[in-house]
Design a protein around this motif. Structure first.
Motif, short mmCIF file in Angstrom:
data_model
loop_
_atom_site.label_atom_id
_atom_site.label_comp_id
_atom_site.label_asym_id
_atom_site.label_seq_id
_atom_site.Cartn_x
_atom_site.Cartn_y
_atom_site.Cartn_z
N THR A 49 0.92 -1.58 0.18
CA THR A 49 0.02 -0.11 -0.38
C THR A 49 0.84 1.19 0.10
O THR A 49 1.46 1.36 0.92
N ALA A 50 0.39 1.92 -0.56
CA ALA A 50 1.30 3.86 -0.82
C ALA A 50 2.78 2.91 -1.70
O ALA A 50 3.70 3.61 -0.95
N GLY A 51 2.82 2.30 -1.89
CA GLY A 51 4.79 1.44 -2.36
C GLY A 51 4.95 2.61 -3.31
O GLY A 51 6.31 2.45 -3.19
N LEU A 52 4.64 2.67 -4.34
CA LEU A 52 4.86 3.95 -5.71
C LEU A 52 4.88 5.41 -5.29
O LEU A 52 6.60 5.65 -5.44
N PRO A 53 4.32 5.71 -4.31
CA PRO A 53 4.25 7.21 -3.95
C PRO A 53 5.57 6.90 -2.79
O PRO A 53 6.67 8.44 -2.75
N CYS A 54 6.04 5.91 -1.91
CA CYS A 54 6.83 5.47 -1.19
C CYS A 54 8.31 5.70 -1.84
O CYS A 54 9.79 6.15 -1.34
N ALA A 55 8.43 5.01 -3.05
CA ALA A 55 9.14 4.50 -3.87
C ALA A 55 9.94 6.29 -4.91
O ALA A 55 11.11 6.35 -4.50
N LEU B 259 7.35 11.12 6.10
CA LEU B 259 6.57 11.29 4.42
C LEU B 259 5.89 9.89 3.87
O LEU B 259 4.80 9.66 3.14
N MET B 260 6.46 8.86 4.62
CA MET B 260 6.65 7.26 4.17
C MET B 260 5.05 7.05 4.53
O MET B 260 4.03 7.01 4.39
N VAL B 261 5.01 7.64 5.76
CA VAL B 261 3.53 7.28 7.32
C VAL B 261 2.34 8.07 6.88
O VAL B 261 1.25 7.81 6.57
N TYR B 262 2.52 9.47 5.92
CA TYR B 262 1.45 10.03 5.68
C TYR B 262 0.89 9.40 4.70
O TYR B 262 0.23 9.41 4.26
N ALA B 263 2.41 9.28 4.07
CA ALA B 263 1.48 9.18 2.07
C ALA B 263 0.74 7.33 1.94
O ALA B 263 -0.02 6.71 1.88
N TYR B 264 1.22 6.22 3.02
CA TYR B 264 0.07 4.90 3.39
C TYR B 264 -1.37 5.29 4.37
O TYR B 264 -2.44 4.58 3.57
N GLY B 265 -1.23 6.66 4.85
CA GLY B 265 -2.71 7.28 5.49
C GLY B 265 -3.46 7.45 4.14
O GLY B 265 -4.38 7.27 4.70
#
Length: 269
Positions: free
Chosen positions: A92-98, A187-193
């Motif tokens: 989940t949110a893998g591409l934004p985290c990438a 930022l990754m935590v935010y993207a996941y949420g």
């Protein structure tokens, strides 16, 4: 009266839309052209300008800008994005985290926030929007993550601050590592949420990830190997001393052109 004349000339230049840097130059030099007794004559200004740029740490600034431009034009941001998407795309949110991790690595190459946003954003924002992510979310992720280029070493603002204040640039670089990593994790935590709340188009995302998986790990890794290794090379040269005067002095014994007069004249401080 001379100070007032400088101020008036500067304001007039600003009003007629001359860039600030050129306006400062005109306001400084022009009074001296008409009044020989004016403090900032042409010779004084030129001497001050040359003395200001005669700084070894400041030499890193145009070099980082050059390296960032070369990496951006060479497609290194795409290679970084591919290798991180290979590992994170299935979550989940893998591409934004990438995208965030790509900005982190590219910031360690260019040392500049705007360069990171321009290089990574021009490539990743169309990809994210094409996969169904909101355009505002995609732009915000890249814009904020691109700011890591200012914090994660090497950083051009750190070089400027260290040169002006006399602080150790290497210690400033070290001080930026942990904050830069923490910011990227947040930022990754935010993207996941965000993705958990608003959902994702998993069908399109899985299709992109499947194409990367078809290439195989070793092919993706081989294509991205030097892109991932670039920050290690840059930071390794900085911390090992290879990018310093002393490193240049020792380099002449290893370089096949080490007998050239330029390298022979390099001396350690």
């Amino acid at each position: 009266m001379s100070a007032l004349a400088v101020f008036i000339i500067f304001i007039v230049c600003i009003i007629i839309s001359i860039p600030i840097g050129i306006s400062l130059l005109i306001a400084t030099v022009l009074p001296g052209a008409f009044d020989p007794s004016f403090t900032a004559g042409g010779t004084y200004v030129i001497r001050s300008m040359l003395g200001g740029i005669d700084s070894f740490p400041l030499l890193a600034v145009p070099m980082f800008v050059l390296s960032g431009t070369i990496m951006a034009k060479g497609g290194i941001s795409k290679k970084l994005f591919d290798v991180f998407s290979y590992f994170l795309g299935g979550f989940t949110a893998g591409l934004p985290c990438a995208v965030i991790v790509t900005c982190l690595f590219f910031g360690a190459i260019s040392g500049s926030g705007p360069a990171t946003v321009a290089a990574v954003g021009s490539m990743t924002i169309p990809i994210l929007t094409g996969l169904g992510y909101d355009k505002g979310f995609a732009a915000a992720v890249v814009a904020v993550a691109g700011g890591l280029g200012v914090i994660i070493p090497p950083s051009i603002p750190f070089i400027m601050y260290g040169t002006a204040s006399g602080e150790s640039v290497s210690e400033l670089f070290i001080a930026g590592i942990i904050p830069g990593i923490l910011i990227s994790l947040l930022l990754m935590v935010y993207a996941y949420g965000y993705c958990k709340k608003n959902g994702e188009d998993r069908e399109k995302i899985d299709g992109v990830v499947a194409n990367l998986k078809k290439k195989g790990f070793w092919k993706v890794f081989k294509e991205s190997f030097f892109a991932v290794l670039t920050p290690v090379i840059i930071l390794g040269c900085i911390y090992s001393g290879a990018a310093s005067y002393r490193g240049g002095r020792y380099f002449r014994f290893l370089c096949p052109f080490g007998k050239c007069s330029y390298l022979q004249n390099i001396k350690a401080p």
